[in-house]
Design an enzyme around this catalytic site. Structure first.
Site, PDB file in Angstrom:
ATOM      1  N   ASP A  13       0.832  -1.216   0.000  1.00 25.56           N
ATOM      2  CA  ASP A  13       0.000   0.000   0.000  1.00 25.56           C
ATOM      3  C   ASP A  13       0.864   1.263   0.000  1.00 25.56           C
ATOM      4  O   ASP A  13       0.649   2.173   0.815  1.00 25.56           O
ATOM      5  CB  ASP A  13      -0.928   0.013   1.218  1.00 25.56           C
ATOM      6  CG  ASP A  13      -1.672  -1.291   1.419  1.00 25.56           C
ATOM      7  OD1 ASP A  13      -2.027  -1.927   0.408  1.00 25.56           O
ATOM      8  OD2 ASP A  13      -1.893  -1.676   2.580  1.00 25.56           O
TER       9      ASP A  13
ATOM     10  N   GLU B 141     -11.415  -0.536  -3.550  1.00 22.99           N
ATOM     11  CA  GLU B 141     -10.706   0.079  -2.423  1.00 22.99           C
ATOM     12  C   GLU B 141      -9.488   0.837  -2.939  1.00 22.99           C
ATOM     13  O   GLU B 141      -9.218   0.877  -4.135  1.00 22.99           O
ATOM     14  CB  GLU B 141     -10.275  -0.983  -1.414  1.00 22.99           C
ATOM     15  CG  GLU B 141      -9.287  -2.001  -1.952  1.00 22.99           C
ATOM     16  CD  GLU B 141      -8.908  -3.081  -0.945  1.00 22.99           C
ATOM     17  OE1 GLU B 141      -9.593  -3.200   0.085  1.00 22.99           O
ATOM     18  OE2 GLU B 141      -7.927  -3.809  -1.194  1.00 22.99           O
TER      19      GLU B 141
END
Length: 343
Positions: A44, A220
């Site tokens: 991420d 997401e």
């Protein structure tokens, strides 16, 4: 981050906006090359280039227990840059588990870190939180917990990012909306301050395509880049194994971004696994610019292998990677394919 895995497995384990500058469509991957993986076992990834000339790097660590920061004058310098711990999870209660997807943003002269976290006693009670630092240098000063970002639903929420468009600061994020049978959808709302949304959010996307629903029904990790008279919002879809990929939403820069009808959704993923280059599950990206100040860069994580022993979220080898983001003649981004490892 993936929106849901079994509680048994879990307990056993324990967009940056870059402004509206037009970049010529001729910008290609040949204009910026970096050694990959940039940083190993960091998922991420979020890289922001600040006015002080530093690149600041945050990412999820495999232990899911802390927020880290690196900085360097160059992208490549982040590989060996000192990594400092800015904050650790609480011993109990909220913000006590699953510390995920931190992003560092500079807003109105202060630093903010957006991140997701679960409760120590309920690790899947994932919500969004914000830290603030008033110091000019984020390595100094005090990081103050501003609390949870409150939305209309007290439900699974993560991957907050912020950007400015038309003089308004927005928050984009992923959340599980009651009454919709999906792991997470994408939402947008204006902000009154960096941790408070103003008014009801709008749902921009929910996972409906086959490539968005493999393993889990997931939208997401939103990330925003504004170029060529449009606002582009990339996002991640499906489970966090080799099915993980990027989709894209596009709106005109003149549109009302709070109108879901203003956004067009790509019918196919714009970035996906490449068996030829041994890159699997590329996703949860951010955008930044190269040292030349002109070339746009795509920052993301991926694994070097397809097969995973056990639950994907428990596999630590999602490595940070970076490559140039190309632009097509029509002014839309050309993500290309994940580049092969070079080290």
């Amino acid at each position: 981050m993936q929106a849901r895995i079994s509680r048994r497995t879990a307990l056993a384990a324990g967009a940056l906006a870059l402004g509206a500058t037009t970049i010529p469509a001729t910008a290609t991957a040949a204009s910026a090359r970096y050694a990959n993986p940039l940083v190993r076992q960091r998922a991420d990834p979020h890289i922001t280039r600040h006015t002080d000339g530093f690149y600041y790097y945050t990412a999820t660590v495999p232990e899911y227990d802390r927020l880290i920061l690196r900085r360097a004058r160059t992208i490549g310098g982040l590989t060996d840059a000192e990594e400092v711990v800015l904050w650790r999870q609480h011993a109990d209660g909220p913000m006590g588990a699953h510390i995920w997807a931190p992003e560092l943003h500079h807003v109105d002269g202060r630093w903010y870190i957006y991140f997701a976290a679960g409760d120590a006693e309920d690790v899947w009670r994932i919500r969004m939180y914000v830290l603030e630092n008033a110091a000019a240098d984020p390595y100094t000063g005090e990081w103050v917990e501003k609390g949870q970002i409150v939305t209309p639903w007290d439900s699974f929420a993560l991957d907050a990012t912020t950007f400015v468009h038309g003089g308004t600061r927005y928050l984009a994020w992923a959340q599980q909306e009651p009454g919709i049978d999906s792991n997470s959808n994408l939402y947008l709302a204006p902000l009154t301050d960096p941790w408070t949304i103003s008014g009801p959010p709008v749902r921009l996307s929910r996972p409906t395509y086959d490539w968005e629903t493999r393993g889990h029904e997931v939208n997401e990790g939103p990330a925003v880049i504004q170029r060529n008279g449009r606002v582009f919002l990339s996002y991640s879809a499906s489970a966090t194994d080799a099915n993980y990929c990027l989709g894209l939403l596009t709106a005109s820069a003149d549109a009302d971004l709070m109108d879901p009808g203003a956004w067009a959704k790509s019918a196919d993923p714009v970035f996906r696994s490449s068996a030829a280059n041994s890159q699997y599950g590329p996703g949860h990206n951010s955008f930044t610019t190269a040292e030349d100040g002109r070339t746009d860069l795509l920052v993301y994580h991926a694994r070097q292998y397809r097969e995973i022993d056990g639950e994907p979220l428990l596999d630590p080898n999602r490595h940070t990677r970076v490559q140039a983001l190309g632009w097509k003649p029509d002014g839309t981004p050309d993500f290309g394919v994940p580049v092969p490892d070079s080290r």
